[in-house]
Design a protein around this motif. Structure first.
Motif, PDB file in Angstrom:
ATOM      1  N   LEU A 289      25.061   3.471  13.021  1.00  0.00           N
ATOM      2  CA  LEU A 289      25.250   4.213  14.265  1.00  0.00           C
ATOM      3  C   LEU A 289      23.881   4.520  14.856  1.00  0.00           C
ATOM      4  O   LEU A 289      23.004   5.036  14.161  1.00  0.00           O
ATOM      5  CB  LEU A 289      25.981   5.535  14.018  1.00  0.00           C
ATOM      6  CG  LEU A 289      27.357   5.520  13.362  1.00  0.00           C
ATOM      7  CD1 LEU A 289      27.874   6.944  13.208  1.00  0.00           C
ATOM      8  CD2 LEU A 289      28.334   4.698  14.187  1.00  0.00           C
ATOM      9  N   SER A 290      23.715   4.204  16.121  1.00  0.00           N
ATOM     10  CA  SER A 290      22.512   4.639  16.831  1.00  0.00           C
ATOM     11  C   SER A 290      22.954   5.421  18.051  1.00  0.00           C
ATOM     12  O   SER A 290      24.081   5.258  18.534  1.00  0.00           O
ATOM     13  CB  SER A 290      21.655   3.443  17.249  1.00  0.00           C
ATOM     14  OG  SER A 290      22.302   2.697  18.267  1.00  0.00           O
ATOM     15  N   SER A 291      22.093   6.299  18.546  1.00  0.00           N
ATOM     16  CA  SER A 291      22.392   7.012  19.793  1.00  0.00           C
ATOM     17  C   SER A 291      21.240   6.793  20.756  1.00  0.00           C
ATOM     18  O   SER A 291      20.076   6.881  20.384  1.00  0.00           O
ATOM     19  CB  SER A 291      22.603   8.510  19.541  1.00  0.00           C
ATOM     20  OG  SER A 291      21.426   9.120  19.061  1.00  0.00           O
ATOM     21  N   GLY A 292      21.595   6.473  21.989  1.00  0.00           N
ATOM     22  CA  GLY A 292      20.597   6.176  23.015  1.00  0.00           C
ATOM     23  C   GLY A 292      20.233   4.699  23.011  1.00  0.00           C
ATOM     24  O   GLY A 292      20.501   3.963  22.066  1.00  0.00           O
ATOM     25  N   GLY A 293      19.644   4.258  24.124  1.00  0.00           N
ATOM     26  CA  GLY A 293      19.133   2.896  24.187  1.00  0.00           C
ATOM     27  C   GLY A 293      20.136   1.818  24.490  1.00  0.00           C
ATOM     28  O   GLY A 293      19.844   0.636  24.299  1.00  0.00           O
ATOM     29  N   VAL A 294      21.348   2.176  24.962  1.00  0.00           N
ATOM     30  CA  VAL A 294      22.327   1.141  25.281  1.00  0.00           C
ATOM     31  C   VAL A 294      22.789   1.212  26.737  1.00  0.00           C
ATOM     32  O   VAL A 294      23.768   0.594  27.118  1.00  0.00           O
ATOM     33  CB  VAL A 294      23.567   1.231  24.354  1.00  0.00           C
ATOM     34  CG1 VAL A 294      23.195   0.876  22.942  1.00  0.00           C
ATOM     35  CG2 VAL A 294      24.208   2.612  24.417  1.00  0.00           C
TER      36      VAL A 294
END
Length: 460
Positions: A289-294
């Motif tokens: 899971l990543s948050s930001g940057g999409v």
């Protein structure tokens, strides 16, 4: 699992449009394969774990016929005999045709009198044999004495020395008796595979004498935040910087699901750093899971990265908040892993706005994590509530408004949106107690109309 050709076709088909939430959930569900590894754990460590196989009861529960309440146990055949006009407890048969002043049968004909031969307590059964028209004083849970099948409640009897009397019309044969195996029979599944073990389940397993159970290994989830503007708690804030709340929110949401969470910290907006983070996460976890940057500005770089590291099924959703969300899979050693047979990690690139992170997690990510944990992923509870105010809504996307729901005196639910619906206002999630779910095809909501709400209790 979907083949690479299917993936490419899917990406091409939806590349220029936002994917409806229902379609995105279906794709994620199709790709979410449960972990195969199981392990045995002690019963005290089983709470919140997912059963890997059915648990079959090794015994009958209860183990023997027992009393359902305090009273007197006896052979219920006496009740049937009395109803058929057989001699009463005293052995005397009422005179034929005898009636009371009101035309009813004499009181003696309605009364059964039994002699008390002993008592039975839980853990201390009555072991003797009963003669005709004898009974046993019995407590709730005590084994039924041999030859007894009925319990008359103690409140219904009149006690006189060693004898008790009661109205035969008030009791039926077999009343107030629990049968052996009535709750759970030997050889019957007590709990099914895929169940997340609850407190009551721990007690049930203990009642069966089961000391350990087979459970799925915990799902491993790696997560990180991206952005040069982010700072960790404890660091000073410079102009243009903010504290990273998303990692703490994600960690808390993961904790509720019982997974093993790996916090990889904050990753700067540098291609090399991001690629290293993705590779490290894919090597160490089942889900990344990543948050930001999409969002739109970063999508080209993210897309190029995934051409090297894996596949992306969709980039943005017809959803508010949470439109910029990437979903796909990562191979630990890059795209060449497709041919090597290694297991890829699922990837969710969540938005950067805090509320959008929570909305997309609960609507898209949560079910996938439960499925991959081997659990039966029941849909979140929804209720119908009357809208307290008019709500503007554009058809063609699903909206998840933060709402405050309450029940009126008539028991009906009513819901009001929180004071702000900004996707950056995390305080609105704390203020709210539900999502107001406005379906993809729905337009404006007029005050008084029914809407679906998804309560936070048990979800968040």
């Amino acid at each position: 699992m979907t083949t690479s050709d299917n993936i490419s076709s899917f990406i091409s088909e939806h590349d220029a449009q936002a994917l409806p939430v229902g379609a995105a959930q279906a794709v994620v569900r199709r790709w979410a394969e449960p972990v195969a590894t199981a392990e045995r754990v002690a019963l005290r460590a089983a709470l919140g774990r997912v059963l890997a196989e059915d648990v079959v009861s090794p015994i009958d529960v209860p183990a023997h016929d027992n009393a359902a309440m305090d009273g007197y146990a006896f052979d219920g055949a006496i009740v049937d005999e009395a109803a058929a006009g057989a001699p009463g407890a005293s052995g005397a048969k009422p005179d034929e045709g005898a009636q009371g002043a009101d035309g009813a049968a004499p009181a003696a004909a309605q009364q059964l009198t039994l002699e008390v031969a002993g008592q039975a307590l839980a853990g201390h059964p009555f072991a003797g044999a009963l003669a005709a028209r004898q009974c046993v004083r019995i407590m709730t849970g005590a084994p039924m004495p041999s030859g007894c099948d009925t319990v008359v409640p103690q409140e219904w009897v009149t006690v006189s020395g060693k004898r008790v009397a009661f109205d035969r019309h008030r009791i039926a044969r077999g009343a107030n008796r629990r049968r052996a195996g009535e709750d759970l029979a030997r050889g019957q599944p007590a709990l099914r595979a895929g169940r997340i073990i609850r407190s009551s389940d721990v007690g049930l397993l203990a009642s069966l004498g089961i000391a350990e159970v087979s459970v799925r290994r915990r799902l491993r989830v790696a997560f990180f935040s991206t952005g040069d503007e982010l700072r960790s708690i404890g660091e000073p804030l410079a102009a243009g910087t903010v504290y990273d709340s998303n990692r703490y929110t994600i960690a808390a949401m993961l904790a509720r699901l019982g997974v093993d969470a790996l916090d990889l910290g904050i990753v700067r907006d540098e291609p090399a750093a991001l690629e290293a983070a993705f590779r490290c996460a894919a090597q160490s976890a089942d889900v990344v899971l990543s948050s930001g940057g999409v969002s739109v500005g970063e999508a080209d770089f993210t897309r190029r990265m995934f051409e090297q590291l894996g596949d992306v099924a969709f980039w943005h959703l017809a959803m508010r908040p949470g439109r910029p969300l990437a979903f796909g899979r990562l191979w630990p050693n890059g795209a060449s892993g497709r041919q090597s047979g290694e297991r890829p990690a699922l990837f969710f690139g969540l938005p950067g706005n805090p509320v959008a992170v929570m909305a997309t997690f609960y609507q898209i990510v949560r079910e996938a994590l439960l499925c991959m944990s081997g659990a039966e992923a029941a849909a979140p509870l929804t209720l119908a509530a009357a809208a307290a105010v008019t709500m503007k809504k554009r058809a063609g996307r699903t909206e998840y408004l933060r709402g405050i729901a309450s029940r009126g005196a008539d028991g009906a639910w009513r819901v009001t949106p929180t004071r702000t619906q900004s996707s950056g206002a995390l305080s609105s999630m704390s203020e709210a107690n539900c999502f107001i779910v406005l379906a993809h095809e729905r337009g404006d909501v007029i005050a008084g109309e029914l809407v679906d709400i998804m309560p936070f209790e048990g979800l968040i």
